[in-house]
Design a protein around this motif. Structure first.
Motif, PDB file in Angstrom:
ATOM      1  N   THR A 151     -75.568  -4.044 -19.082  1.00 55.17           N
ATOM      2  CA  THR A 151     -76.940  -4.476 -18.567  1.00 55.17           C
ATOM      3  C   THR A 151     -76.629  -6.174 -19.099  1.00 55.17           C
ATOM      4  O   THR A 151     -76.242  -6.720 -19.708  1.00 55.17           O
ATOM      5  N   ILE A 152     -76.931  -6.783 -17.383  1.00 53.21           N
ATOM      6  CA  ILE A 152     -76.292  -8.469 -17.207  1.00 53.21           C
ATOM      7  C   ILE A 152     -77.691  -8.913 -17.023  1.00 53.21           C
ATOM      8  O   ILE A 152     -78.611  -8.507 -16.758  1.00 53.21           O
ATOM      9  N   ALA A 153     -77.197  -9.922 -18.628  1.00 51.41           N
ATOM     10  CA  ALA A 153     -78.713 -10.644 -19.007  1.00 51.41           C
ATOM     11  C   ALA A 153     -78.419 -12.018 -19.535  1.00 51.41           C
ATOM     12  O   ALA A 153     -77.782 -13.076 -19.330  1.00 51.41           O
ATOM     13  N   GLY A 154     -79.372 -12.518 -18.156  1.00 53.63           N
ATOM     14  CA  GLY A 154     -79.400 -14.440 -18.423  1.00 53.63           C
ATOM     15  C   GLY A 154     -79.638 -14.842 -17.183  1.00 53.63           C
ATOM     16  O   GLY A 154     -80.205 -14.740 -16.274  1.00 53.63           O
ATOM     17  N   ASP A 155     -78.280 -16.412 -16.490  1.00 48.46           N
ATOM     18  CA  ASP A 155     -78.760 -17.251 -15.659  1.00 48.46           C
ATOM     19  C   ASP A 155     -78.464 -16.545 -14.711  1.00 48.46           C
ATOM     20  O   ASP A 155     -77.348 -16.589 -13.791  1.00 48.46           O
ATOM     21  N   ILE A 156     -78.642 -15.111 -13.951  1.00 46.24           N
ATOM     22  CA  ILE A 156     -78.327 -14.450 -13.069  1.00 46.24           C
ATOM     23  C   ILE A 156     -77.771 -15.012 -11.938  1.00 46.24           C
ATOM     24  O   ILE A 156     -76.788 -14.642 -10.971  1.00 46.24           O
ATOM     25  N   SER A 157     -78.889 -15.793 -10.659  1.00 47.85           N
ATOM     26  CA  SER A 157     -78.289 -16.393  -9.551  1.00 47.85           C
ATOM     27  C   SER A 157     -77.404 -17.868  -9.825  1.00 47.85           C
ATOM     28  O   SER A 157     -76.836 -17.681  -8.668  1.00 47.85           O
ATOM     29  N   HIS A 158     -76.933 -18.258 -11.106  1.00 47.32           N
ATOM     30  CA  HIS A 158     -76.689 -19.327 -10.579  1.00 47.32           C
ATOM     31  C   HIS A 158     -74.897 -18.572 -11.239  1.00 47.32           C
ATOM     32  O   HIS A 158     -74.180 -19.790 -10.962  1.00 47.32           O
ATOM     33  N   SER A 159     -74.656 -17.772 -11.487  1.00 46.14           N
ATOM     34  CA  SER A 159     -73.769 -16.834 -12.250  1.00 46.14           C
ATOM     35  C   SER A 159     -72.875 -16.210 -10.999  1.00 46.14           C
ATOM     36  O   SER A 159     -73.224 -14.883 -10.567  1.00 46.14           O
ATOM     37  N   ARG A 160     -71.515 -16.713 -11.002  1.00 48.07           N
ATOM     38  CA  ARG A 160     -70.251 -15.961 -10.336  1.00 48.07           C
ATOM     39  C   ARG A 160     -70.268 -14.964 -11.205  1.00 48.07           C
ATOM     40  O   ARG A 160     -69.023 -13.887 -10.542  1.00 48.07           O
ATOM     41  N   VAL A 161     -70.032 -14.804 -12.237  1.00 47.47           N
ATOM     42  CA  VAL A 161     -70.100 -13.230 -13.656  1.00 47.47           C
ATOM     43  C   VAL A 161     -70.662 -12.529 -12.910  1.00 47.47           C
ATOM     44  O   VAL A 161     -69.994 -11.504 -12.662  1.00 47.47           O
ATOM     45  N   ALA A 162     -71.511 -12.848 -13.012  1.00 45.53           N
ATOM     46  CA  ALA A 162     -73.074 -11.651 -12.319  1.00 45.53           C
ATOM     47  C   ALA A 162     -72.449 -11.411 -11.202  1.00 45.53           C
ATOM     48  O   ALA A 162     -72.750  -9.714 -10.940  1.00 45.53           O
ATOM     49  N   LYS A 163     -72.061 -12.136 -10.855  1.00 45.34           N
ATOM     50  CA  LYS A 163     -72.054 -11.230  -9.101  1.00 45.34           C
ATOM     51  C   LYS A 163     -70.708 -10.246  -8.820  1.00 45.34           C
ATOM     52  O   LYS A 163     -70.415  -9.269  -7.778  1.00 45.34           O
ATOM     53  N   SER A 164     -69.867 -11.338  -9.161  1.00 42.63           N
ATOM     54  CA  SER A 164     -68.178 -10.589  -9.654  1.00 42.63           C
ATOM     55  C   SER A 164     -68.479  -9.180 -10.094  1.00 42.63           C
ATOM     56  O   SER A 164     -68.219  -8.508  -9.453  1.00 42.63           O
ATOM     57  N   ASN A 165     -68.947  -9.205 -11.331  1.00 44.84           N
ATOM     58  CA  ASN A 165     -68.625  -8.007 -12.164  1.00 44.84           C
ATOM     59  C   ASN A 165     -70.298  -7.053 -12.025  1.00 44.84           C
ATOM     60  O   ASN A 165     -69.998  -5.379 -11.588  1.00 44.84           O
ATOM     61  N   ALA A 166     -71.830  -7.054 -10.834  1.00 43.33           N
ATOM     62  CA  ALA A 166     -71.996  -6.394  -9.668  1.00 43.33           C
ATOM     63  C   ALA A 166     -71.219  -5.327  -9.285  1.00 43.33           C
ATOM     64  O   ALA A 166     -71.939  -4.395  -9.234  1.00 43.33           O
ATOM     65  N   THR A 167     -70.804  -5.839  -8.027  1.00 44.93           N
ATOM     66  CA  THR A 167     -69.645  -5.506  -7.403  1.00 44.93           C
ATOM     67  C   THR A 167     -69.248  -4.700  -7.552  1.00 44.93           C
ATOM     68  O   THR A 167     -68.826  -3.714  -7.266  1.00 44.93           O
ATOM     69  N   ALA A 168     -68.239  -5.002  -8.841  1.00 51.62           N
ATOM     70  CA  ALA A 168     -67.341  -4.499  -9.124  1.00 51.62           C
ATOM     71  C   ALA A 168     -67.573  -3.330  -9.784  1.00 51.62           C
ATOM     72  O   ALA A 168     -66.992  -1.925  -9.323  1.00 51.62           O
ATOM     73  N   LEU A 169     -68.542  -3.054 -11.055  1.00 55.15           N
ATOM     74  CA  LEU A 169     -68.853  -2.090 -11.761  1.00 55.15           C
ATOM     75  C   LEU A 169     -69.577  -1.397 -11.031  1.00 55.15           C
ATOM     76  O   LEU A 169     -69.287   0.074 -10.842  1.00 55.15           O
TER      77      LEU A 169
END
Ligand code: CP
Length: 292
Positions: A151-169
């Motif tokens: 579960t990735i929680a927080g400032d999703i739209s501004h987060s490069r970590v969310a995007k990178s992790n969603a892609t790879a995971l």
């Protein structure tokens, strides 16, 4: 692999090779570059972890780190990213590690630049080295990816970590879910209540609220964000046995996570920083060897 720009460009095999090499470094294996390479770190946005971690990794794989101070560089006089990197190439750099506020700044470096480019964060785009160290930390814990709930929680739209992790995971078979206020979900479908997610999450990955990227900060007081979307004692107590807490940091204590939980038994927040040096050694060795 000649550059590291986005997790979109890496295959699962390339990801797993980097994680394997990072584990070898953690177990004391020595780097195997044929010579010393010159590397400069161009950070046009602030950084504590990524910049220092890359510098440590560069020295550990036997590179020479050439100082570059973005705040006193000719970028302030209007020099383009291309001209800056080309100049460093002519001076003798073999690789540059770059963080910049523009999404996909690296597109202007794809033609005409011969040094290796490692993306250390592009705006709200990608943060591949952070992603790889997150993957390493998760794999070290669970020895698999397939079937995990992250579960990735927080400032999703501004987060490069969310995007990178969603892609790879997702490529690696992980069930990725998002939790955030409705206006912060960006391109992703998100949940808005921890009740649907907290009890079956193997990994709770919290994201910093990126005040610097909010054009109008109209949303929340710190207290109300913490109450609705933060990891509180009550929510941590509902996490399942063996589940872990992550956060790329820097942490806004008592906003994304109750301060006392930052170093609780489940937390891998500081452990991930330690892992990051091994992962960045593996990234650098892979890229530089790929050019030998
Ligand atoms: N996680 C991360 O990118 O931290 P820094 O901004 O301190 O480099």
């Amino acid at each position: 692999m000649r550059n590291l720009l986005s997790m979109e460009h890496l295959t699962n095999d390339e990801i797993l090779e980097i994680l394997k090499r990072a584990a070898e470094f953690e177990n004391g294996e020595q780097p195997s570059l044929s010579r010393s390479y010159n590397i400069a770190n161009l950070f046009f946005e602030p950084s504590t972890r990524t910049k220092t971690s890359f510098e440590m990794a560069e020295r550990k794989v036997g590179c020479t780190v050439i100082p570059f101070d973005a705040g006193f560089s000719s970028a302030l006089k209007g020099e383009t990213m291309y001209d800056t990197v080309k100049t460093l190439e002519m001076i003798g750099m073999d690789a540059v590690v770059i963080r910049a506020k523009e999404d996909e700044y690296y597109n202007e470096l794809l033609e005409g630049i011969n040094v290796a480019v490692v993306n250390a964060g592009d705006g709200a785009g990608q943060h591949p080295s952070q992603c790889l160290l997150d993957l390493y930390t998760i794999h070290k814990e669970f020895e698999r990816f397939e079937g995990l709930n992250v579960t990735i929680a927080g400032d999703i739209s501004h987060s490069r970590v969310a995007k990178s992790n969603a892609t790879a995971l997702r490529k690696l078979g992980v069930n990725v879910r998002f939790l955030c206020p409705p206006e912060w979900s960006g391109e992703f479908e998100a949940h808005h209540s921890w009740d649907e997610l907290i009890e079956d999450s193997d990994v709770v990955m919290l994201l910093r609220i990126q005040h610097e990227r909010h054009i109008v900060n109209k949303s929340f007081s710190k207290e109300s964000y913490h109450e609705q979307y933060g990891l509180t004692f009550e929510r941590e107590a509902r996490m399942k046995k063996g589940a872990i807490i992550m956060h790329p940091a820097p942490v806004n204590r008592d906003v994304e996570i109750t301060s006392e939980l930052v170093e609780c038994e489940r937390s891998r927040i500081f452990e991930a920083v330690r892992n990051g040096v091994f992962v960045r050694m593996a990234i650098l060795e892979t890229i530089l060897k790929g050019r030998e």
